[in-house]
Design an enzyme around this catalytic site. Structure first.
Site, PDB file in Angstrom:
ATOM      1  N   CYS A   1     -39.804 -30.490  33.676  1.00  0.00           N
ATOM      2  CA  CYS A   1     -40.406 -29.186  33.431  1.00  0.00           C
ATOM      3  C   CYS A   1     -41.571 -28.945  34.389  1.00  0.00           C
ATOM      4  O   CYS A   1     -42.437 -29.816  34.544  1.00  0.00           O
ATOM      5  CB  CYS A   1     -40.884 -29.089  31.983  1.00  0.00           C
ATOM      6  SG  CYS A   1     -41.345 -27.410  31.490  1.00  0.00           S
TER       7      CYS A   1
ATOM      8  N   PHE B   1     -45.046 -30.596  34.434  1.00  0.00           N
ATOM      9  CA  PHE B   1     -45.475 -30.643  33.040  1.00  0.00           C
ATOM     10  C   PHE B   1     -44.968 -31.873  32.300  1.00  0.00           C
ATOM     11  O   PHE B   1     -45.546 -32.286  31.301  1.00  0.00           O
ATOM     12  CB  PHE B   1     -45.006 -29.397  32.292  1.00  0.00           C
ATOM     13  CG  PHE B   1     -45.793 -28.167  32.609  1.00  0.00           C
ATOM     14  CD1 PHE B   1     -47.165 -28.234  32.787  1.00  0.00           C
ATOM     15  CD2 PHE B   1     -45.171 -26.943  32.745  1.00  0.00           C
ATOM     16  CE1 PHE B   1     -47.905 -27.110  33.084  1.00  0.00           C
ATOM     17  CE2 PHE B   1     -45.890 -25.806  33.048  1.00  0.00           C
ATOM     18  CZ  PHE B   1     -47.266 -25.886  33.216  1.00  0.00           C
TER      19      PHE B   1
ATOM     20  N   LYS C   1     -41.245 -34.636  31.488  1.00  0.00           N
ATOM     21  CA  LYS C   1     -39.796 -34.774  31.490  1.00  0.00           C
ATOM     22  C   LYS C   1     -39.338 -35.254  30.127  1.00  0.00           C
ATOM     23  O   LYS C   1     -40.093 -35.855  29.362  1.00  0.00           O
ATOM     24  CB  LYS C   1     -39.345 -35.753  32.574  1.00  0.00           C
ATOM     25  CG  LYS C   1     -39.951 -37.151  32.447  1.00  0.00           C
ATOM     26  CD  LYS C   1     -39.523 -38.047  33.591  1.00  0.00           C
ATOM     27  CE  LYS C   1     -40.165 -39.431  33.455  1.00  0.00           C
ATOM     28  NZ  LYS C   1     -39.728 -40.353  34.522  1.00  0.00           N
ATOM     29  N   GLY C   2     -38.100 -34.965  29.824  1.00  0.00           N
ATOM     30  CA  GLY C   2     -37.520 -35.391  28.558  1.00  0.00           C
ATOM     31  C   GLY C   2     -36.014 -35.294  28.646  1.00  0.00           C
ATOM     32  O   GLY C   2     -35.482 -34.271  29.079  1.00  0.00           O
TER      33      GLY C   2
ATOM     34  N   ASP D   1     -33.441 -30.279  15.028  1.00  0.00           N
ATOM     35  CA  ASP D   1     -34.348 -31.249  15.655  1.00  0.00           C
ATOM     36  C   ASP D   1     -35.791 -30.755  15.590  1.00  0.00           C
ATOM     37  O   ASP D   1     -36.540 -30.872  16.561  1.00  0.00           O
ATOM     38  CB  ASP D   1     -33.933 -31.499  17.107  1.00  0.00           C
ATOM     39  CG  ASP D   1     -34.537 -32.791  17.673  1.00  0.00           C
ATOM     40  OD1 ASP D   1     -34.914 -33.673  16.870  1.00  0.00           O
ATOM     41  OD2 ASP D   1     -34.632 -32.913  18.906  1.00  0.00           O
TER      42      ASP D   1
END
Length: 567
Positions: free
Chosen positions: A37, A29, A31-32, A146
């Protein structure tokens, strides 16, 4: 000694050794930060989740591990319809695994990139969900810290789910002020930058920034310089457009939330009582098509206690009010400098510039050796594409089926007729660009022949053509959907080029390869002859290169699209 390959290992079958549950790793899905994910499936129950996977090799300090522990501790204590569901966590020798609710419609960030400014009913809908979620967090003494478009996820029903609690904090006592400098620049509150201590009010400020961004199309304090952005935030310097862009009640609520003094901002429980919510249409549902195209609200009855819809954000509506009307010198296309035509030319120019940037790097000469997960960007995957098409323009027109199963015809007189996936609603665009909405049980006699032709195209494609991609589930609120429609198409010796009204460009080649280009996302989806879908950001292609097949497709698209805009 552990090798680098072993350190980054994510198994295809993931085992929770404590519970004995096993998961099968599926689609990537995105990345971060430290995490990747994936879609993961419980092999026993078949339940599907989002798996947030954090390689332990990246947790190089105790502070980083403490942050992950705090995120898990806070998120695991939460349970609310507007918070991403938390279903467990575990670890093995290589990774930490967090099992989360799967949000299939991605986030408000992707919606914003595709749509820019939204209509006020849509913003009201999304903010309603957001405020309910934040109200729950604040009742639990949690500050998110956030809140931003990228952390507001959407499930298949387009319900907002607050996620990513990596910067969240829990207050231990009333009146406590946190001191950590954290957040995302475009959404960060002035008291955080000034290091004066902060509390719940920072989330209210972020909601104000989110509301502004969704209505106006860009964040209120955004600049090209981080220093200048922070300077504007400290001065609370932003611009609110005239009431031609947003309503008086919307502007009022934004001003209330973007107060430099935290004590002057409304509490989260007061926001739903604002005039923006009480005096405007709050849709019960939104159609899936709003992810790419503005809905219509003329069929929606006013909620009891609310007046009918009087204001619709003109910036959000302009791109879908009218269609281009007359053909230009190209084959079977429309032009004319109305809003849709202007948006079309902007999108095409942007796409051509992006393709030039990619092709300059000669991407096919350096096929990527980086794992596919590092180069693809599933978040930019298109929501709508052409899954079938048939050219009968020698007599009637060009018929096609979209990925949501809607069936459409662009007739030779430049009118367009679309049948919604629910097989009840009709969307008709006249040659002069005027929109008409009917049902299959009620339409004018003048459309009788075109309805027969549309049904003919539908049967032909159903019986003779193979669909590319899976169907999008039909939504009960399809009656307020606006479907993207064919703006332009033409054939070449190598295939067919199709341009949709939402900016999507699709090229189907005779060798059965396909590309779907999106100038708004800055991305291309490559579909090979085995129906494998892979989406790449143009920036990634510049950095990592691509296959020679994709490079040739991009060169072809550049040549053909450039000729469209040639004087």
């Amino acid at each position: 000694m552990t090798t680098a390959k072993e350190e980054t290992y994510i198994p295809d079958i993931i085992v929770d050794s404590t519970s004995g549950v096993t998961y099968k790793k599926g689609r990537f899905f995105g990345k971060g930060g430290f995490a990747r994910c994936y879609e993961i499936t419980d092999t026993k129950t078949g339940n599907i989740y989002a798996g947030k996977i954090i390689p332990k090799r990246l947790m190089k300090s105790s502070n980083q591990r403490d942050k992950i522990s705090q995120e898990i501790q806070i998120h695991s204590s939460l349970s609310h319809n507007n918070v991403v569901g938390f279903y467990g966590y575990f670890e093995d020798n290589y990774n930490i695994y967090i099992v989360l609710e799967l949000c299939r419609s991605r986030s408000l960030m992707e919606l914003h990139k595709r749509r820019k400014a939204l209509t006020e009913p849509e913003v009201r809908y999304f903010l309603h969900h957001l405020t309910l979620g934040v109200m729950y967090l604040h009742q639990r003494k949690v500050i998110h810290r956030d809140l931003k478009l990228g952390n507001l996820f959407l499930n298949e029903n387009l319900e907002v789910k607050i996620g990513d609690f990596g910067l969240a904090a829990r207050l231990e006592f009333d009146g406590e002020r946190k001191k950590t400098v954290c957040g995302t620049p475009n959404y960060i509150a002035p008291e955080i930058i000034n290091k004066k201590g902060h509390s719940y009010e920072v989330d209210i400020w972020s909601i104000g920034c989110i509301m502004y961004t969704l209505l106006i199309g860009k964040p209120p304090f955004e600049t090209s310089s981080l220093k200048e952005t922070y300077s504007r935030i400290k001065r609370c310097e932003y611009y609110l457009p005239s009431q031609a862009k947003i309503s008086k009640s919307a502007a009022k609520l934004i001003r209330q939330m973007l107060q430099p003094d935290p004590k002057s901002r409304p509490k989260i429980s007061e926001i739903p009582l604002a005039e923006f919510f009480t005096d405007g249409l709050l849709p019960k549902q939104l159609p899936t098509t709003c992810l790419t195209t503005a809905p219509r609200f003329d069929t929606v009855k006013a909620v009891q206690g609310r007046r009918p819809l009087l204001e619709v954000n003109s910036a959000g509506e302009a791109a879908t009010i009218s269609a281009a009307t007359k053909p230009n010198s190209g084959h079977k296309c429309c032009s004319g400098e109305n809003p849709v035509a202007l948006e079309y030319r902007r999108n095409m120019r942007s796409l051509i510039e992006q393709l030039v940037g990619v092709l300059k790097t000669n991407p096919g000469a350096k096929p990527s050796t980086v794992p596919l997960d590092e180069t693809t960007d599933p978040a930019s995957h298109p929501f709508v594409w052409i899954s079938k098409w048939v050219d009968y323009s020698d007599k009637y027109g060009f018929g096609y089926q979209l990925s949501d199963d809607s069936v459409c015809v662009m007739f030779n007189d430049y009118t367009k007729l679309s049948l919604h996936p629910n097989r009840k609603n009709l969307y008709y665009i006249l040659e002069n660009g005027e929109e008409k909405f009917y049902t299959v049980d009620s339409y004018p006699d003048t459309l009788a022949k075109k309805m027969k032709l549309l049904k003919y195209f539908e049967r032909y494609m159903q019986d003779n053509l193979i669909k590319a991609g899976a169907a999008v589930p039909v939504r009960e609120c399809d009656s307020i959907s606006r479907l993207p429609y064919m703006y332009q198409w033409f054939r070449t010796s190598n295939g067919v080029v199709m341009v949709l009204s939402n900016g999507t460009v699709q090229v189907n080649f005779i060798d059965h390869n396909k590309i779907i280009l999106c100038p708004l996302m800055g991305a291309v989806t490559f579909i090979d002859d085995s129906q494998n879908f892979n989406t790449f950001k143009f920036s990634s292609l510049k950095q990592y290169g691509c296959s020679s097949a994709l490079a040739q497709c991009l060169k072809f698209a550049y040549d053909k699209l450039s000729s469209l805009l040639a004087p």
